[in-house]
Enzyme design. Structure first.
Site, PDB file in Angstrom:
ATOM      1  N   THR A  26      13.312  -9.421 -14.688  1.00  0.00           N
ATOM      2  CA  THR A  26      11.877 -10.106 -14.363  1.00  0.00           C
ATOM      3  C   THR A  26      11.413 -11.317 -15.941  1.00  0.00           C
ATOM      4  OG1 THR A  26      11.019  -8.780 -13.733  1.00  0.00           O
ATOM      5  CG2 THR A  26       9.565  -9.366 -14.049  1.00  0.00           C
ATOM      6  N   THR A  45       7.498  -5.153 -16.938  1.00  0.00           N
ATOM      7  CA  THR A  45       7.935  -5.598 -16.599  1.00  0.00           C
ATOM      8  C   THR A  45       8.934  -3.695 -15.596  1.00  0.00           C
ATOM      9  OG1 THR A  45      10.710  -6.402 -15.888  1.00  0.00           O
ATOM     10  CG2 THR A  45       9.431  -5.505 -18.452  1.00  0.00           C
ATOM     11  N   GLY A  46       9.781  -3.622 -14.889  1.00  0.00           N
ATOM     12  CA  GLY A  46      10.298  -2.600 -14.904  1.00  0.00           C
ATOM     13  C   GLY A  46      10.152  -2.352 -13.275  1.00  0.00           C
ATOM     14  N   GLY A  68       8.335  -1.733 -10.362  1.00  0.00           N
ATOM     15  CA  GLY A  68       6.786  -1.762 -10.190  1.00  0.00           C
ATOM     16  C   GLY A  68       5.625  -1.454  -9.432  1.00  0.00           C
TER      17      GLY A  68
END
Ligand code: ASP
Length: 352
Positions: free
Chosen positions: A218, A269-270, A272
């Site tokens: 992302t 990011t990660g 969600g």
């Protein structure tokens, strides 16, 4: 007569000292305006990114692209462009690169399709725009900006968002433009892991991708311009093998993206779902505004207390109203970089 002369002399002396003070103030004002810091910070996703999983060529390619993105945004800010424009154009560079999970190179959903999300926010007006679940818009962040500027809404999704983008003549591409074999193989691996039976033809000679890239890549950017305005944006393909129609945090204002001139700008990011449940980006802003935390402390709290306690993974980048930059993540790496008008520049990938 003598008394009159003395009065005149005092009067002139007073005027001269006032002028001197004025020029001191002007000088101070000038210093303040010329020294206004501008800066930008970017990320290209957080996840299992370890030195041993990366070839030298891969690392060089990522570093080069991060550098290119940074330079594009920095030169906009340097030439007195707006933070919003810098965020948009910086993200465009990463959307156009197959290295990242945004635009070209977006990950595949469970049906083998690409559904992308993006959002952008203006910290001056708190106006924001986002698109969710779009498939053929070349640069979803441009569509998000258009939603902000040309509608009274914040999020448009799917077909409606694409129809809207067509009306405004945004650039569209065929599905083949967004396709990358690397992301397709990730889909297959995710399906295999979850026990789904699929037959695929992969080239056995190809190096097995060790990086856990089921969602990695992302992209996000936060910038502060010479007018002290902050903007933040995020663009993503979401997570590999996500359910058809799933919407992540990236288009949710307050979760994946937030900007407020009073506090800071954030891009997340990660996975969600955790940023949505913690409203991660807005939470950082609140901690600064109402708990007087520094940006660094607020990021640390959100990542290592709030997201951690739910079992989430990921990272946040941010920049505050004074141009201070910070980031934090609870994964083994996050593609990240920043550049400040002070000349400071950093590009990092792994956990330190
Ligand atoms: N946050 C994105 C999503 O959940 C994925 C990522 O940042 O890696 O859609």
């Amino acid at each position: 007569m003598l008394r009159f002369q003395i009065i005149i002399i005092f009067f002139i002396a007073f005027q001269l000292s006032a002028c001197k003070n004025d020029s001191k103030i002007n000088q101070k004002e000038k210093t303040l305006t010329t020294k206004i810091p501008f800066a930008l910070v970017i990320h290209g996703g957080a996840g299992t990114i370890k030195k041993e999983y990366m070839t030298d060529e891969q690392e060089i390619a990522y570093r080069k692209k991060l550098q290119e993105a940074l330079d594009v945004g920095y030169s906009i800010l340097e030439n007195s462009g707006t933070a919003l424009e810098a965020v948009q154009k910086t993200i465009n560079v990463m959307e156009d690169s197959p290295l990242f999970n945004a635009g070209k190179g977006a990950v595949f959903n469970s049906l083998g399709q690409q559904e992308m999300d993006a959002s952008i926010m203006d910290g001056k007006t708190l106006n924001a725009g986002a698109v969710a679940g779009v498939s053929l818009i070349k640069n979803p962040i441009n569509a998000a900006l258009l939603v902000k500027d040309s509608t009274r809404h914040v999020i448009l999704s799917g077909k409606g968002a694409e129809e809207f983008a067509r009306q405004y003549h945004l650039q569209f591409e065929d599905a083949s433009y967004f396709y990358t074999e690397k992301r397709y193989r990730s889909l297959i691996r995710e399906k295999e892991k979850s026990g789904e039976k699929i037959i695929i033809k992969t080239n056995p000679k190809e190096q097995t991708e060790q990086i856990d890239d089921h969602k990695l890549g992302t992209v996000g950017c936060v910038a502060i311009d010479k007018e002290h305005n902050i903007a933040a944006g995020t663009s993503t393909g979401g997570m590999t093998n996500k359910k058809f129609g799933r919407i992540g945090d990236s288009p949710i204002i307050g979760a994946g993206t937030y900007a407020n001139n009073l506090t800071c700008g954030i891009s997340a990011t990660g996975t969600g779902e955790y940023s949505i449940r913690t409203l991660a980006a807005h939470e950082v802003s609140n901690l600064i505004q109402y708990k007087n935390l520094s940006l660094k402390e607020a990021l640390k709290h959100v990542v290592h207390v709030e997201i951690d306690s739910l079992g989430g993974d990921g990272g946040l980048i941010g920049l505050d109203k004074n141009g201070e930059i910070a980031w934090d993540f609870n994964t083994s790496g996050m593609y990240r970089a920043y550049k400040k008008s002070t000349g400071e520049k950093v590009i990092e990938i792994y956990k330190k």
